[in-house]
Enzyme design. Sequence first.
Site, short mmCIF file in Angstrom:
data_model
loop_
_atom_site.label_atom_id
_atom_site.label_comp_id
_atom_site.label_asym_id
_atom_site.label_seq_id
_atom_site.Cartn_x
_atom_site.Cartn_y
_atom_site.Cartn_z
N GLU A 101 -6.31 -0.64 -5.94
CA GLU A 101 -7.26 0.25 -5.26
C GLU A 101 -6.88 1.69 -5.56
OE1 GLU A 101 -9.80 -0.57 -3.28
OE2 GLU A 101 -9.46 -2.67 -2.71
N HIS A 153 0.83 -1.20 0.00
CA HIS A 153 0.00 0.00 0.00
C HIS A 153 0.87 1.26 0.00
CE1 HIS A 153 -4.10 -1.65 1.62
NE2 HIS A 153 -3.67 -2.28 0.56
#
Length: 334
Positions: free
Chosen positions: A107, A38
């Site tokens: 994402e 991330h």
Amino acid sequence: MLRIGYKASAEQFTPRALLDFGVLAEETGFDSVFISDHFQPWRHTGGHAPHALVWMGALGAMTSRIIMGTSVLTPTFRHHPSMVAQSFGTLGSLYAGRVVLGIGTGEGLNEVPALGCDWPDRKERFARLREAVRLIRALWTQDRVTFEGDFYRTESATIYDRPETPVPIYVAGAGPMITKYAGRFGEGFITTSGKARELYSDILMPNLREGLADKGREMADIDRMIEIKLSFDSDLARAKEDTRFWGALALTSEQKAEVEDPLEMEKLADSLTSDQTASRWIVTADPDEVVEKLRPYAALGFNHFVFHAPGPDQARFLRQFSTQVMPKIRAAFG
């Protein structure tokens, strides 16, 4: 072959703490450690986002046996496929047979803030992923690669440091098309627990089998990995409360789809009760209950269980799990 893995929660802990947990996972008998990639965490307050590939290099140097992988990396935006091929070529050379490239379509929370790009629809993201895999594999197996794709191009590119055997690619998915793609082109498939049983029994596993059959492959030819969201603690109240940090997982796909700011995601998650945040987790103090909760996944064909624990004391989880739960899992499914 049964494998039991540990999910290193990059969004929750510092890189140094994660290394300690990864080393402890090997010491306590886990087979694998997977780290999420991330750029930004699910929540701003108390969140972390170390560089997964740098961290894997350090973990490899501190361990000798454990398999390491990303769960998952997006090789299409922040990470150009050529750089992914180079990075995992290096990791695979350093730690032969111990490295996995886990990939997904991504994402917006991780890509948009870093690049300032418009987040494309699912169809384009899947197309980018397929093209990225073709390029990565070409760079791992060929010299002087000139690649002309719809999204990526190279000119006489060579990865000079790569393992003799290419790093296995695991494809993450929660829908029929990408799962079928994993069966056709992946060495592994990744998904997550806690959703309706019909998703796994009626959509994911049938499409995985269909993809495998398209290439003349069988289930034994692919690693079937599922991240199990488990809050296990001898103190049941503590186990339930530990899920609050990961409240975003209990939000619906519609609630999360357009969120690109950790502060906004955190606000949505913090509006949930502990009953709601616990809904995506197995919350228990009973080792036998963990085995029973795993049984439906094992019956469907999953063989690689990677456990994600939400609590702040990961060392406590690893020690309790390894002594109380792990032997029962190996006895039941090994």
